[in-house]
Design a protein around this motif. Structure first.
Motif, PDB file in Angstrom:
ATOM      1  N   LYS A  81       5.432   0.696   7.788  1.00 57.81           N
ATOM      2  CA  LYS A  81       5.090   1.953   7.119  1.00 57.81           C
ATOM      3  C   LYS A  81       6.328   2.845   7.117  1.00 57.81           C
ATOM      4  O   LYS A  81       6.780   3.307   8.168  1.00 57.81           O
ATOM      5  CB  LYS A  81       3.900   2.627   7.812  1.00 57.81           C
ATOM      6  N   ARG A  82       6.866   3.093   5.938  1.00 61.02           N
ATOM      7  CA  ARG A  82       8.147   3.778   5.778  1.00 61.02           C
ATOM      8  C   ARG A  82       7.927   5.240   5.418  1.00 61.02           C
ATOM      9  O   ARG A  82       7.290   5.559   4.408  1.00 61.02           O
ATOM     10  CB  ARG A  82       8.951   3.090   4.674  1.00 61.02           C
ATOM     11  N   GLY A 104       3.730   7.374   3.518  1.00 63.13           N
ATOM     12  CA  GLY A 104       4.710   6.707   2.678  1.00 63.13           C
ATOM     13  C   GLY A 104       4.223   5.332   2.265  1.00 63.13           C
ATOM     14  O   GLY A 104       3.034   5.014   2.374  1.00 63.13           O
ATOM     15  N   ARG A 105       5.133   4.514   1.790  1.00 65.22           N
ATOM     16  CA  ARG A 105       4.783   3.176   1.345  1.00 65.22           C
ATOM     17  C   ARG A 105       4.682   2.204   2.521  1.00 65.22           C
ATOM     18  O   ARG A 105       5.341   2.387   3.540  1.00 65.22           O
ATOM     19  CB  ARG A 105       5.837   2.670   0.349  1.00 65.22           C
ATOM     20  N   VAL A 106       3.858   1.167   2.303  1.00 61.10           N
ATOM     21  CA  VAL A 106       3.644   0.156   3.335  1.00 61.10           C
ATOM     22  C   VAL A 106       4.050  -1.207   2.771  1.00 61.10           C
ATOM     23  O   VAL A 106       3.635  -1.580   1.659  1.00 61.10           O
ATOM     24  CB  VAL A 106       2.176   0.117   3.801  1.00 61.10           C
ATOM     25  N   GLU A 162      16.035   6.893   8.131  1.00 62.60           N
ATOM     26  CA  GLU A 162      14.867   6.018   8.094  1.00 62.60           C
ATOM     27  C   GLU A 162      14.008   6.172   9.350  1.00 62.60           C
ATOM     28  O   GLU A 162      14.504   6.118  10.474  1.00 62.60           O
ATOM     29  CB  GLU A 162      15.294   4.552   7.970  1.00 62.60           C
ATOM     30  N   MET A 163      12.714   6.352   9.127  1.00 63.88           N
ATOM     31  CA  MET A 163      11.726   6.363  10.207  1.00 63.88           C
ATOM     32  C   MET A 163      10.612   5.421   9.776  1.00 63.88           C
ATOM     33  O   MET A 163       9.882   5.696   8.811  1.00 63.88           O
ATOM     34  CB  MET A 163      11.196   7.777  10.465  1.00 63.88           C
ATOM     35  N   ILE A 164      10.497   4.310  10.468  1.00 61.63           N
ATOM     36  CA  ILE A 164       9.592   3.241  10.054  1.00 61.63           C
ATOM     37  C   ILE A 164       8.728   2.811  11.233  1.00 61.63           C
ATOM     38  O   ILE A 164       9.237   2.578  12.338  1.00 61.63           O
ATOM     39  CB  ILE A 164      10.380   2.027   9.515  1.00 61.63           C
ATOM     40  N   GLY A 223       0.805  -1.216   0.000  1.00 64.67           N
ATOM     41  CA  GLY A 223       0.000   0.000   0.000  1.00 64.67           C
ATOM     42  C   GLY A 223       0.837   1.263   0.000  1.00 64.67           C
ATOM     43  O   GLY A 223       2.049   1.239   0.196  1.00 64.67           O
ATOM     44  N   ARG A 224       0.123   2.375  -0.250  1.00 60.94           N
ATOM     45  CA  ARG A 224       0.741   3.699  -0.217  1.00 60.94           C
ATOM     46  C   ARG A 224      -0.214   4.646   0.491  1.00 60.94           C
ATOM     47  O   ARG A 224      -1.430   4.491   0.421  1.00 60.94           O
ATOM     48  CB  ARG A 224       1.011   4.235  -1.628  1.00 60.94           C
ATOM     49  N   GLY A 225       0.334   5.650   1.160  1.00 61.15           N
ATOM     50  CA  GLY A 225      -0.501   6.632   1.833  1.00 61.15           C
ATOM     51  C   GLY A 225       0.225   7.952   1.972  1.00 61.15           C
ATOM     52  O   GLY A 225       1.309   8.146   1.409  1.00 61.15           O
TER      53      GLY A 225
END
Length: 441
Positions: free
Chosen positions: A55-56, A36-38, A95-97, A31-33
């Motif tokens: 979720k990145r 960011g991308r999932v 990176e924040m995930i 997914g995308r939101g």
């Protein structure tokens, strides 16, 4: 940020995430939101292996540190069956995930038009989301009230059992939970079509803003489509005003997803559509509290489940046989429609018998007085000749109002036909007998 130390127990290493997602392979993209991308992947940790969603953060989309930490703070404190669970997070280098429980069926927006998603399933999802929002708005203990600010079908996730879970708290706002109302003035965020018009125009935020957005989702579930239309890649039309008008003008049939109406118990539809309409009222004070919404949706679900249980108990072949006697002939396209017609009742036997079914699955009949009473004379009495205080009662009758006069026995019998409620089993008996003053000794 000194406060982040309290969340250290949730931190995991970037290398663990890279391994689980095969270095963020497109094969793992789910997914995308706006964040960011999932990706999905099986995370291997000392406590065991588990399938999760990653979720990145993509800063190019407009969100960043604030939304990242807000999600962590909110979901680490607020735990509920209908809120997505935050399991871990990673904050290494750029990176924040965020790491969540994996909702294997994805988001609700992907299923709105799915004809295989039944009305009962849709109702259960609505009840779940309402309970989740209610927990945010009126939390137990000393927790603060959370206003989500971006309730929409894309942010409602579904697990393997179709349990609905509210997600994406990066835009949420908090306020005191011990006050009847929480009003905040903030920069406007959210999604066109779902956003409270008052908040969109003036930046005036309250928990009723979430109620409006949820009302839009309720209509999406009813209509089987998103609340907006795009043309040439641009937003061209928001459907909420039309949906409101259709409700007000009693034209819901025009917008309900094709094939869904045939499944619905009428009372369930009425309860659901009424609360959905109130949610999207323009005036904030006319919108219901989320606790009331929960109650109404639970009632709509109860009505539907009672109806479905009834459908399992009845003998359809017998109902079809009875329907063949209707005067005038009945028109129906499914067994459910026939069952609804019988719940309402209809005439058979040249119009002299009213037949219906009660919620116990029992067929009940009411017979015209014309067939039950005999005497020296039997006349149909026009309501205009009846005392004013009795005309309203007679006007509700499906059969004519009869008076049977048996003069040889020096008393007069008046028979007023009665009709059965579909929820009550009754027996038909003599309605009333009284001495005629003119025939008194």
């Amino acid at each position: 940020m000194p406060f982040i130390e309290e969340f250290d127990h949730l931190k995991i290493q970037l290398q663990d995430i890279i391994s689980a997602t095969e270095n963020f392979s497109t094969n793992k993209l789910i997914g995308r939101g706006g964040f960011g991308r999932v990706y999905k992947g099986e995370l291997s940790l000392p406590e065991g292996k588990t399938m999760v969603a990653f979720k990145r953060l993509d800063r190019r989309l407009g969100q960043g540190n604030v939304e990242f930490w807000k999600e962590i703070i909110t979901l680490s404190k607020y735990r509920h069956e209908n809120l997505v669970s935050l399991l871990h997070f990673c904050n290494e280098g750029d990176e924040m995930i965020l790491v969540y429980e994996h909702a294997s069926r994805g988001s609700l927006d992907c299923y709105l038009s799915d004809v295989n998603l039944t009305w009962t399933q849709r109702l259960k999802m609505c009840v779940g989301v309402a309970r989740g929002i209610n927990f945010l708005h009126d939390p137990m203990g000393s927790q603060q009230r959370v206003i989500h600010r971006d309730v929409k079908s894309e942010n409602i996730l579904l697990d393997e059992k179709w349990t609905a879970k509210v997600s994406d708290f990066g835009l949420s706002k908090t306020g005191p939970a011990n006050q009847p109302q929480t009003y905040l003035v903030s920069n406007v965020v959210g999604t066109p079509g779902y956003c409270d018009p008052l908040y969109w125009e003036m930046g005036f935020l309250s928990k009723e803003s979430d109620v409006y957005s949820f009302g839009v989702v309720l209509f999406e579930i009813l209509c089987g489509r998103l609340c907006f239309e795009y043309s040439n890649g641009e937003l061209s039309n928001i459907l909420v005003p039309r949906w409101r008008r259709c409700y007000e003008e009693e034209r819901l049939d025009e917008i309900i997803l094709v094939g869904l109406k045939e499944q619905m118990e009428p009372g369930s539809l009425n309860t659901f559509s009424a609360i959905a309409y109130r949610c999207v009222k323009k005036a904030r004070e006319e919108r219901p509290m989320i606790a009331e919404i929960v109650n109404e949706l639970e009632f709509a679900l109860e009505q539907q489940e009672i109806f479905e249980n009834l459908a399992k108990r009845v003998d359809i072949a017998e109902l079809i046989k009875i329907a063949g006697l209707a005067v005038p002939p009945l028109s129906y396209e499914s067994h459910n429609q026939l069952l609804m017609l019988l719940l309402k009742g209809f005439l058979i036997d040249d119009g002299n018998t009213w037949v219906s079914i009660n919620m116990n699955g029992e067929v009940t009949k009411v017979v015209s007085a014309k067939k039950c009473f005999f005497g020296d004379s039997l006349v149909t009495k026009n309501a205009s000749h009846v005392a004013p205080n009795r005309r309203a009662k007679i006007a509700r009758c499906k059969f004519p109002y009869y008076v049977c006069s048996v003069y040889g026995n020096r008393f007069r019998v008046e028979v007023n036909s009665r009709f059965l409620s579909p929820n009550v089993t009754e027996e038909v008996g003599p309605s009333r007998a009284q001495l005629d003053p003119q025939d008194s000794p």
